[in-house]
Design an enzyme around this catalytic site. Structure first.
Site: not given
Lengths: 567, 163
Positions: A49, A111-112, A161, A475
């Site tokens: 993502e 959940f999630q 949802k 760096m």
């Protein structure tokens, strides 16, 4: 006729002119993906993502349009945070859609489920959770408006949802952006700036990302050329003023050119346009532009007087301010004779001669700067977009490639996100299928979003990756060399994959060389090979980026590396 | 510019939505500014809330805070009430146990600070005192040695004297 929330979403995105979405499916957005299955908007399936958000960001920077990402709830949403913060610090217009658990489960640690609104509140320009399907259309058009207006930035929309499954009428939103600002009569302040410019002996323009975001490159050039004022520009502003112009000074700041930093320290008037005086630009604030009156044009009032005290603040977008000022220059028939600028431009030319951007050339080992110089020679002309990762690769790409056009140098300026360049290149390539897009990477950074190789192969996105491979987090190693007595704590990256084999494993082409004589050949082959390509250049391991201003030091005090570098 | 660090009062008009307070508080907290007192309620327009907050800052810092707050989409207006002619009040509720020994002193303090007894349950009473912040501080100091059970303060509210 009532349709589902997920269908309304697609309709609204089309109304906003969205032609590509970067995304990753999951349980909470499965209904949206069911709509996308109909093929009504192009969807690019990324492999993480974070990659989706950087790709949307790269798309936005290259096209000037709003980039769009779509991810699921929970980890899908939390994985976007770095990408969103990156867009926030660089003021890039993107809209990120996150799935969310059904409204009835919000707050139950379902959940999630994560509170992505709470998580992203400080790193978005604004965020929304759509609780009722009736609010969907309006919220989307408002989000796009917020993302691209004033000082642009990322906006997040959280979509439970059940809202995607709820039914409602779709009526296109009547929310409209304001018309493009009409040229305004010159303000009092424009007259004031004109007076200051007439009296100044050593004027300087410092331009920033605001010029690129505001589409004001043409206006900037007009002003600089008409007033014969030299221009330096922050990392975010590269390309707004031609890198090949005699008035161009290169980038200022920590790894700026000697002459840009000296010009800032010696100018008596600094006209700053769309730049927020980042600490990497100013160095020690007390000595920054200490001899100058400072004019600051910025669309965001909170940027003015934040770090540097300003003599003439002008709250405006750069395009309107420059148009009005250029109009005034024309009306007043403002001209600058060569004589007027002779002393100042002569001084600058002296600095340019004394300490040009340079490095020790070698026939034995590839110098990373040489790779960039050669790449520039092979790809100059404005048909190339360069993205970078973060670190030495980024600074060399800023120093040794000359950008003549805006929106052709895409780099993570504010957040300094390793792993930005490659997914951003994918986004930029989708915005400009006909251009050559090259990601200049380090061997450390490229591994931070390497999984997107699969994305590039799947969609035949012909991005070219140039790895300046020194086997170090270069760096950090440079700082350890200079400030920590060469204690290279955890910066050795020699345990890396064989990038050529890795390319082959993913199904793309890979080249490698460690010989200076082969650099041009490999670049030519890499660029002309169809599809995505990795070019692995085994470069000098302990090369440093110079000039360098010590962190927190005054920018006129630069370490230049060994003196024989100066050629 | 006023460099003195002192208490500043900001009045914000914001959209009356659930997470606006979090945005305002986060904007100050995230940039290292402390909210000393905070009062929130709807205005005459139920879609708009008024937040009155105080913070300790010098003038340049306060200006930075105001500009950052103005960037929030849900913030409609920010007014610095510190410099304006305002009526300023804070209210305090104090619960005390009354005894034969302290009764007279408590009554005197209530009288001095123009407070009142809101409830009296057996030997417990709840006192309400409102006034300027300094008065509230003084009242609290006077009541403390007499045995305070618990107390609650509203923080400052303020209103411009004229339009």
């Amino acid at each position: 006729m009532k349709i589902k929330g997920s269908q309304i979403l697609i309709q609204a995105l089309k109304q906003e002119g969205v032609d590509v979405i970067f995304g990753y499916p999951g349980g909470a957005v499965i209904d949206i993906y069911d709509e996308l299955h109909k093929g009504n908007i192009r969807h690019i399936l990324v492999r993480h993502e974070q990659g989706a958000v950087h790709a949307a960001d790269g798309y936005a920077r290259a096209s000037g349009k709003v980039g769009v990402a779509l991810v699921t709830s929970g980890p899908g949403a939390s994985n976007t945070v770095t990408g969103i913060a990156n867009a926030h610090l660089d003021s890039i217009p993107i809209v990120v859609f996150t799935g969310q658990v059904p409204t009835s489960l919000i707050g139950t640690d379902a959940f999630q489920e994560v509170d992505i609104i709470g998580i992203t509140r400080p790193c978005t320009k604004h965020n929304f959770q759509v609780r009722r399907v009736e609010e969907l259309t309006r919220t989307i058009s408002e989000a796009f408006h917020i993302a691209r207006s004033d000082r642009p930035g990322p906006v997040l929309i959280d979509l439970p949802k059940d809202v995607m499954n709820a039914m409602a009428e779709y009526t296109p939103s009547s929310f409209r952006d304001e018309e493009e600002p009409q040229p305004r009569p010159p303000s009092k302040k424009a007259f004031q700036v004109l007076d200051m410019l007439s009296e100044a002996k050593n004027p300087l323009i410092l331009s920033g990302g605001g010029i690129i975001l505001g589409g004001a490159s043409q206006e900037l050039r007009e002003m600089a050329w008409r007033t014969k004022t030299p221009v330096t520009s922050t990392l975010m502003g590269l390309g707004a003023f031609p890198g090949t112009d005699p008035l161009w000074l290169g980038m200022p700041g920590m790894h700026g050119t000697y002459y840009a930093n000296m010009a800032i320290s010696h100018c008596d008037l600094m006209i700053t346009l769309g730049c927020r005086f980042d600490d990497r630009v100013t160095g020690k604030i007390d000595t920054f532009a200490r001899n100058a009156k400072i004019v600051h044009v910025d669309v965001d009032p909170s940027s003015i007087n934040k770090n540097v005290m300003i003599d003439v603040p002008i709250v405006s977008d750069c395009k309107s301010a420059l148009r009005s000022f250029n109009q005034l220059l024309k009306e007043k028939n403002f001209t600058v004779t060569g004589d007027q600028r002779r002393e100042w431009l002569g001084l600058i030319d002296g600095w340019k001669r004394d300490v040009p951007l340079s490095y020790c050339r070698s026939d034995e080992v590839i110098k990373p700067q040489f790779v960039i110089e050669t790449l520039y020679e092979l790809t100059r002309g404005g048909n190339t977009i360069i993205t970078t990762e973060v670190g030495q690769n980024q600074m060399w790409a800023a120093q040794f490639y000359k950008y003549d056009y805006p929106n052709t140098f895409l780099s993570s300026g504010g957040l300094g996100t390793m792993g930005y360049g490659f997914p951003a290149a994918i986004g930029a390539q989708l915005a400009h299928p006909d251009k050559l897009v090259v990601d200049i990477a380090g061997d450390g950074s490229i591994q931070m979003n390497i999984q997107e190789l699969a994305t590039a192969v799947q969609y035949k996105i012909p991005v070219k990756i140039v790895i300046l491979n020194n086997g170090y987090l270069g760096m950090v190693r440079q700082w350890q060399e200079l400030f920590y007595e060469k204690r290279y704590s955890h910066t050795d990256m020699t345990h890396a994959p064989d990038f050529v084999k890795l390319a082959e494993a993913y199904g793309l082409t890979g080249f490698r060389t460690g010989k200076p004589a082969e650099v041009e050949k490999v670049l030519r082959r890499g660029i002309s090979t169809p599809g995505p390509v990795i070019m692995d250049f085994q470069v000098a391991r302990e090369e440093c980026v110079y000039p360098m201003v010590k962190p927190g030091g005054p920018i006129h005090e630069m370490t230049l590396g060994s003196r024989e570098m100066v050629n | 510019m006023e460099r003195e660090k002192k208490e500043r009062i900001l009045s914000l008009l914001v959209s009356n939505k659930p997470d606006v307070l979090a945005r305002v508080a986060g904007t100050l907290g995230g940039r290292g500014y402390n909210i000393e007192t905070l009062c929130v309620d709807a205005t005459l327009d139920p879609k708009v809330s008024k937040i009155i907050l105080t913070t300790i800052a010098d003038q340049p810092t306060l200006t930075k805070i105001e500009k950052q707050l103005m960037k929030l989409i849900d913030v409609q207006k920010v007014t610095d009430l510190t410099k304006m002619a305002t009526v300023m009040r804070e209210m305090m509720l104090v619960r005390m146990r009354l005894t034969d020994k302290n009764k007279a002193d408590v009554a005197l303090i209530i009288d001095t600070f123009r407070g009142r007894v809101v409830t009296l349950n057996g030997d417990h009473c709840v006192i309400e005192i409102s006034g300027m912040r300094e008065e509230i501080e003084k009242a609290l100091q006077s009541l403390t040695p007499l045995g305070i059970d618990d107390m609650a303060r509203t923080g400052i509210i303020a209103l411009e004297r004229t339009k």
